[in-house]
Design a protein around this motif. Structure first.
Motif, PDB file in Angstrom:
ATOM      1  N   GLY A 115       8.647  -4.193 -19.258  1.00 15.75           N
ATOM      2  CA  GLY A 115       7.373  -4.788 -19.659  1.00 15.75           C
ATOM      3  C   GLY A 115       6.493  -5.301 -18.536  1.00 15.75           C
ATOM      4  N   MET A 116       6.737  -4.876 -17.297  1.00 16.48           N
ATOM      5  CA  MET A 116       5.931  -5.395 -16.181  1.00 16.48           C
ATOM      6  C   MET A 116       4.539  -4.768 -16.147  1.00 16.48           C
ATOM      7  SD  MET A 116       7.620  -3.595 -12.885  1.00 16.48           S
ATOM      8  CE  MET A 116       7.172  -1.952 -12.422  1.00 16.48           C
ATOM      9  N   LYS A 117       3.580  -5.526 -15.609  1.00 11.92           N
ATOM     10  CA  LYS A 117       2.220  -5.050 -15.478  1.00 11.92           C
ATOM     11  C   LYS A 117       2.182  -3.960 -14.402  1.00 11.92           C
ATOM     12  CE  LYS A 117      -0.933  -8.187 -15.348  1.00 11.92           C
ATOM     13  NZ  LYS A 117      -1.840  -9.244 -14.886  1.00 11.92           N
ATOM     14  N   LEU A 118       1.647  -2.782 -14.770  1.00 11.49           N
ATOM     15  CA  LEU A 118       1.585  -1.653 -13.847  1.00 11.49           C
ATOM     16  C   LEU A 118       0.207  -1.489 -13.211  1.00 11.49           C
ATOM     17  CD1 LEU A 118       3.543   0.880 -16.068  1.00 11.49           C
ATOM     18  CD2 LEU A 118       4.389  -0.259 -14.011  1.00 11.49           C
ATOM     19  N   ALA A 119      -0.832  -1.790 -13.988  1.00  9.26           N
ATOM     20  CA  ALA A 119      -2.200  -1.655 -13.472  1.00  9.26           C
ATOM     21  C   ALA A 119      -3.139  -2.485 -14.334  1.00  9.26           C
ATOM     22  CB  ALA A 119      -2.632  -0.189 -13.491  1.00  9.26           C
ATOM     23  N   GLU A 120      -4.229  -2.914 -13.735  1.00 13.15           N
ATOM     24  CA  GLU A 120      -5.260  -3.613 -14.487  1.00 13.15           C
ATOM     25  C   GLU A 120      -6.609  -3.328 -13.860  1.00 13.15           C
ATOM     26  OE1 GLU A 120      -5.060  -7.926 -14.457  1.00 13.15           O
ATOM     27  OE2 GLU A 120      -3.947  -7.851 -12.596  1.00 13.15           O
ATOM     28  N   ARG A 179      17.561   9.595 -14.558  1.00  9.85           N
ATOM     29  CA  ARG A 179      17.133   8.982 -13.297  1.00  9.85           C
ATOM     30  C   ARG A 179      18.381   8.662 -12.500  1.00  9.85           C
ATOM     31  NH1 ARG A 179      13.019   5.355 -16.547  1.00  9.85           N
ATOM     32  NH2 ARG A 179      11.348   6.869 -16.747  1.00  9.85           N
ATOM     33  N   THR A 180      18.299   8.931 -11.197  1.00 10.39           N
ATOM     34  CA  THR A 180      19.425   8.647 -10.328  1.00 10.39           C
ATOM     35  C   THR A 180      18.921   8.004  -9.045  1.00 10.39           C
ATOM     36  OG1 THR A 180      21.397   9.605  -9.289  1.00 10.39           O
ATOM     37  CG2 THR A 180      19.413  10.945  -9.263  1.00 10.39           C
ATOM     38  N   GLY A 181      19.716   7.114  -8.503  1.00 13.34           N
ATOM     39  CA  GLY A 181      19.317   6.435  -7.265  1.00 13.34           C
ATOM     40  C   GLY A 181      18.119   5.530  -7.493  1.00 13.34           C
ATOM     41  N   GLU A 182      17.444   5.191  -6.406  1.00 15.15           N
ATOM     42  CA  GLU A 182      16.268   4.327  -6.499  1.00 15.15           C
ATOM     43  C   GLU A 182      15.062   5.135  -6.937  1.00 15.15           C
ATOM     44  OE1 GLU A 182      15.208   1.383  -3.641  1.00 15.15           O
ATOM     45  OE2 GLU A 182      17.246   1.331  -2.847  1.00 15.15           O
ATOM     46  N   THR A 183      14.354   4.596  -7.930  1.00 12.24           N
ATOM     47  CA  THR A 183      13.112   5.226  -8.370  1.00 12.24           C
ATOM     48  C   THR A 183      11.986   4.224  -8.187  1.00 12.24           C
ATOM     49  OG1 THR A 183      13.405   4.521 -10.662  1.00 12.24           O
ATOM     50  CG2 THR A 183      14.278   6.697 -10.062  1.00 12.24           C
ATOM     51  N   ASN A 184      10.775   4.757  -8.028  1.00 13.05           N
ATOM     52  CA  ASN A 184       9.618   3.877  -7.873  1.00 13.05           C
ATOM     53  C   ASN A 184       8.424   4.494  -8.572  1.00 13.05           C
ATOM     54  OD1 ASN A 184       8.081   5.567  -5.833  1.00 13.05           O
ATOM     55  ND2 ASN A 184      10.033   5.289  -4.778  1.00 13.05           N
ATOM     56  N   ILE A 185       7.511   3.626  -8.936  1.00 13.05           N
ATOM     57  CA  ILE A 185       6.301   4.054  -9.642  1.00 13.05           C
ATOM     58  C   ILE A 185       5.154   3.134  -9.243  1.00 13.05           C
ATOM     59  CG2 ILE A 185       6.811   2.667 -11.686  1.00 13.05           C
ATOM     60  CD1 ILE A 185       5.178   6.085 -11.817  1.00 13.05           C
ATOM     61  N   ALA A 186       3.975   3.716  -9.072  1.00 14.87           N
ATOM     62  CA  ALA A 186       2.754   2.945  -8.861  1.00 14.87           C
ATOM     63  C   ALA A 186       1.661   3.604  -9.692  1.00 14.87           C
ATOM     64  CB  ALA A 186       2.366   2.927  -7.387  1.00 14.87           C
ATOM     65  N   VAL A 187       0.859   2.784 -10.356  1.00 13.21           N
ATOM     66  CA  VAL A 187      -0.188   3.295 -11.234  1.00 13.21           C
ATOM     67  C   VAL A 187      -1.491   2.584 -10.913  1.00 13.21           C
ATOM     68  CG1 VAL A 187      -0.913   3.614 -13.634  1.00 13.21           C
ATOM     69  CG2 VAL A 187       1.514   3.679 -13.059  1.00 13.21           C
ATOM     70  N   LYS A 188      -2.590   3.358 -10.903  1.00 15.51           N
ATOM     71  CA  LYS A 188      -3.934   2.802 -10.734  1.00 15.51           C
ATOM     72  C   LYS A 188      -4.833   3.383 -11.811  1.00 15.51           C
ATOM     73  CE  LYS A 188      -5.207   4.109  -6.705  1.00 15.51           C
ATOM     74  NZ  LYS A 188      -5.763   4.334  -5.375  1.00 15.51           N
TER      75      LYS A 188
END
Length: 171
Positions: free
Chosen positions: A158-163, A56-65
């Motif tokens: 360990g952060m919450k990604l989706a619920e 991974r390089t630079g800023e990365t982002n993720i979103a999950v539903k």
């Protein structure tokens, strides 16, 4: 590995294959043993390991539903929680599920943990099926509510990604 100067931010995946070979490996050998001949077989394994490499390089982002949650039964009659994980962003995710059940007026009880579920960058959606075996005594999946939490693994913060919740009725 050397990253080019103009490499765009994000995640890059590849693999490293390591093969252990023995060029002088012999197959079947025969030897004379008095008074009869016996055959001997020598087995040598040729091992190969494939190691995933993620950079991974630079800023990365993720979103999950989560979507399309439903409770079904498998061929053995066991309850199976089915859902679809939707991923967006410029990186993969590896997460763990925690599934809790609660009935009206009762405190939620964790009924299953399901670790190590990935959704890789080249996949925007992943079908997930979780067999709900070894339920705590007294768990009635014909009513109440299932609560699902998908969290990043500890090494990823360990952060919450989706619920999401699934209301149960007559399953």
């Amino acid at each position: 590995m050397r990253k080019p100067q103009d490499l765009s931010a994000g995640e890059y995946r590849s693999h490293l294959k390591v093969k252990i070979e023995d060029d002088d490996a012999e197959g079947t050998t025969e030897r004379a043993v008095a008074p009869a001949k016996e055959a001997a077989i020598m087995v040598k394994a040729k091992l190969a390991f494939t190691i995933p490499v993620i950079v991974r390089t630079g800023e990365t982002n993720i979103a999950v539903k989560m979507e399309d949650l439903k409770l079904t039964r498998n061929e053995q009659g066991r309850p199976v929680l089915e859902l679809v994980l939707l991923r967006s962003g410029n990186r993969s995710v590896m997460g763990d599920f925690t599934i809790s059940h609660s009935s009206a007026g009762e405190k939620p009880v964790v009924i299953k943990t399901f670790p190590g579920v990935p959704v890789y960058r080249n996949t925007d959606r992943r079908q997930v099926s979780i067999v709900l075996d070894e339920l705590p005594a007294g768990t009635d999946l014909s009513s109440g509510k299932l609560s699902l939490v998908y969290t990043a693994q500890k090494k990823e913060g360990g952060m919450k990604l989706a619920e999401s919740d699934l209301t149960l009725s007559g399953n």
